[in-house]
Scaffold this motif. Structure first.
Motif, PDB file in Angstrom:
ATOM      1  N   TRP A  55      34.523  34.250  22.575  1.00  0.00           N
ATOM      2  CA  TRP A  55      35.779  34.218  23.330  1.00  0.00           C
ATOM      3  C   TRP A  55      36.308  32.829  23.630  1.00  0.00           C
ATOM      4  O   TRP A  55      37.448  32.676  24.044  1.00  0.00           O
ATOM      5  CB  TRP A  55      35.595  34.951  24.675  1.00  0.00           C
ATOM      6  N   TRP A  93      36.460  29.665  32.388  1.00  0.00           N
ATOM      7  CA  TRP A  93      35.172  30.070  32.983  1.00  0.00           C
ATOM      8  C   TRP A  93      34.249  30.643  31.932  1.00  0.00           C
ATOM      9  O   TRP A  93      34.686  31.229  30.941  1.00  0.00           O
ATOM     10  CB  TRP A  93      35.393  31.123  34.077  1.00  0.00           C
ATOM     11  N   LEU A 123      30.277  32.606  32.114  1.00  0.00           N
ATOM     12  CA  LEU A 123      29.149  33.034  32.939  1.00  0.00           C
ATOM     13  C   LEU A 123      28.004  33.403  32.008  1.00  0.00           C
ATOM     14  O   LEU A 123      28.230  34.042  30.973  1.00  0.00           O
ATOM     15  CB  LEU A 123      29.589  34.261  33.751  1.00  0.00           C
ATOM     16  N   GLY A 179      25.904  38.561  34.576  1.00  0.00           N
ATOM     17  CA  GLY A 179      27.188  39.257  34.612  1.00  0.00           C
ATOM     18  C   GLY A 179      27.120  40.509  35.481  1.00  0.00           C
ATOM     19  O   GLY A 179      26.039  40.974  35.845  1.00  0.00           O
ATOM     20  N   GLY A 180      28.288  41.024  35.811  1.00  0.00           N
ATOM     21  CA  GLY A 180      28.366  42.307  36.515  1.00  0.00           C
ATOM     22  C   GLY A 180      27.988  42.263  37.980  1.00  0.00           C
ATOM     23  O   GLY A 180      27.792  43.301  38.619  1.00  0.00           O
ATOM     24  N   LYS A 181      27.865  41.055  38.567  1.00  0.00           N
ATOM     25  CA  LYS A 181      27.486  40.934  39.981  1.00  0.00           C
ATOM     26  C   LYS A 181      28.583  40.283  40.811  1.00  0.00           C
ATOM     27  O   LYS A 181      28.390  39.977  41.985  1.00  0.00           O
ATOM     28  CB  LYS A 181      26.199  40.105  40.101  1.00  0.00           C
ATOM     29  N   GLY A 182      29.682  39.973  40.141  1.00  0.00           N
ATOM     30  CA  GLY A 182      30.784  39.345  40.867  1.00  0.00           C
ATOM     31  C   GLY A 182      30.659  37.838  41.008  1.00  0.00           C
ATOM     32  O   GLY A 182      31.439  37.219  41.723  1.00  0.00           O
ATOM     33  N   PHE A 183      29.707  37.228  40.317  1.00  0.00           N
ATOM     34  CA  PHE A 183      29.546  35.766  40.424  1.00  0.00           C
ATOM     35  C   PHE A 183      30.780  35.029  39.901  1.00  0.00           C
ATOM     36  O   PHE A 183      31.229  34.044  40.502  1.00  0.00           O
ATOM     37  CB  PHE A 183      28.318  35.284  39.655  1.00  0.00           C
ATOM     38  N   ALA A 184      31.306  35.494  38.746  1.00  0.00           N
ATOM     39  CA  ALA A 184      32.470  34.792  38.179  1.00  0.00           C
ATOM     40  C   ALA A 184      33.656  34.927  39.133  1.00  0.00           C
ATOM     41  O   ALA A 184      34.380  33.959  39.394  1.00  0.00           O
ATOM     42  CB  ALA A 184      32.803  35.344  36.798  1.00  0.00           C
ATOM     43  N   THR A 185      33.840  36.109  39.683  1.00  0.00           N
ATOM     44  CA  THR A 185      34.934  36.331  40.634  1.00  0.00           C
ATOM     45  C   THR A 185      34.803  35.376  41.819  1.00  0.00           C
ATOM     46  O   THR A 185      35.769  34.734  42.237  1.00  0.00           O
ATOM     47  CB  THR A 185      34.892  37.797  41.141  1.00  0.00           C
ATOM     48  N   ASN A 198      44.500  31.356  30.586  1.00  0.00           N
ATOM     49  CA  ASN A 198      44.887  32.063  29.356  1.00  0.00           C
ATOM     50  C   ASN A 198      43.660  32.697  28.729  1.00  0.00           C
ATOM     51  O   ASN A 198      42.551  32.186  28.873  1.00  0.00           O
ATOM     52  CB  ASN A 198      45.480  31.075  28.335  1.00  0.00           C
ATOM     53  N   ASN A 233      40.100  40.059  25.379  1.00  0.00           N
ATOM     54  CA  ASN A 233      39.037  39.641  26.298  1.00  0.00           C
ATOM     55  C   ASN A 233      39.223  40.332  27.661  1.00  0.00           C
ATOM     56  O   ASN A 233      39.572  39.720  28.667  1.00  0.00           O
ATOM     57  CB  ASN A 233      39.036  38.114  26.440  1.00  0.00           C
ATOM     58  N   SER A 268      37.761  38.986  30.866  1.00  0.00           N
ATOM     59  CA  SER A 268      38.386  37.791  31.407  1.00  0.00           C
ATOM     60  C   SER A 268      39.706  38.121  32.120  1.00  0.00           C
ATOM     61  O   SER A 268      39.956  37.633  33.228  1.00  0.00           O
ATOM     62  CB  SER A 268      38.607  36.784  30.272  1.00  0.00           C
ATOM     63  N   ARG A 270      40.568  40.966  33.374  1.00  0.00           N
ATOM     64  CA  ARG A 270      40.288  41.765  34.590  1.00  0.00           C
ATOM     65  C   ARG A 270      39.857  40.843  35.730  1.00  0.00           C
ATOM     66  O   ARG A 270      40.203  41.062  36.890  1.00  0.00           O
ATOM     67  CB  ARG A 270      39.212  42.809  34.296  1.00  0.00           C
ATOM     68  N   ARG A 318      41.448  40.440  39.407  1.00  0.00           N
ATOM     69  CA  ARG A 318      40.643  40.577  40.641  1.00  0.00           C
ATOM     70  C   ARG A 318      40.902  39.435  41.612  1.00  0.00           C
ATOM     71  O   ARG A 318      40.880  39.623  42.821  1.00  0.00           O
ATOM     72  CB  ARG A 318      39.141  40.598  40.316  1.00  0.00           C
TER      73      ARG A 318
END
Ligand SMILES: CC(C)(COP(=O)(O)OP(=O)(O)OC[C@H]1O[C@@H](n2cnc3c(N)ncnc32)[C@H](O)[C@@H]1OP(=O)(O)O)[C@@H](O)C(=O)NCCC(=O)NCCS
Length: 192
Positions: free
Chosen positions: A42, A105, A107, A112-118, A140, A145, A148, A150, A154
């Motif tokens: 990506w 970003w 991760l 993943g899937g734990k909200g760290f990137a958010t 962008n 993707n 990304s 989503r 968020r």
């Protein structure tokens, strides 16, 4: 004078994360996830070797905009905060210098899937507006993707553009792109 990342008081702490400036020592910890196909698919560059990654990583412009995300002392991701000028007509170009930032970003999929990137991207947006005094933050991605864009939704970014087949993927396909942004006033309105 526009403020820069040098003016932020580091590190930035969130509920679960520590965010700091990237350093040359982050070469190996970031390579651990940057070398993975599911990540490289990506992002702009997918180096084939550690040596190639090192050359890209050590470019001053890249290090300058690199933030590193840690959870419990482990590097779990990285962020790009690239300060840039807004487009402006020539007579007012001075007023448009360094007023916005493009974010990126990555991760480690193991986290993943734990909200760290958010959580990390929210913190990056907050520092762009509250500490750097920027007026707009943008990002962008390829339309494919989903993870990304989503994430962009968020954190309150707004879809501004869906471009058709304008970005060439290294697999040879021309892909649609998505552009998102959030203005300082939108950020403030979400926080009250
Ligand atoms: C884009 C990327 C960072 C998104 O990672 P992610 O794990 O989906 O994002 P988060 O860490 O914010 O986690 C969100 C997920 O955790 C869940 N979650 C759990 N706890 C959460 C919390 N406290 N807060 C928010 N989300 C939480 C969410 O529901 C979401 O799961 P879902 O997608 O099943 O709905 C990641 O896919 C990546 O690094 N991709 C490769 C690099 C890339 O594409 N970079 C961008 C190029 S434009």
């Amino acid at each position: 004078m526009p403020r820069t990342l040098d003016d932020v008081s580091w590190p930035v702490l969130t509920e679960r994360l520590l965010i700091r400036r990237g350093t040359p020592d982050d070469l190996e910890p970031t390579w651990r996830f940057r070398r993975l196909e599911e990540v490289g698919h990506w992002v702009t560059g997918f180096p084939k070797s550690f040596g190639e990654y090192r050359s890209r990583f050590e470019e001053p412009a890249r290090l300058e905009s690199l933030l590193v995300v840690e959870h419990e002392g482990e590097v779990v991701g990285d962020l790009m905060v690239r300060l840039e000028d807004a487009w402006a007509q020539s007579e007012v170009a001075d007023q448009a210098r360094g007023v916005q930032a493009e974010l990126g970003w990555t991760l480690d999929p193991a986290h993943g899937g734990k909200g760290f990137a958010t959580e990390a991207v929210r913190a990056a947006i907050r520092l762009c507006f509250e500490e750097l005094g920027l007026r707009r933050v943008l990002a962008n991605c390829f339309a494919e993707n989903t993870a990304s864009w989503r994430l962009m939704e968020r954190v309150g970014m707004r879809r501004e553009a869906h471009t058709l087949k304008e970005s060439l993927h290294r697999d040879g396909r021309w892909l649609d792109g998505l552009g998102y942004a959030i203005l300082a006033e939108e950020w403030r309105a979400r926080r009250v």
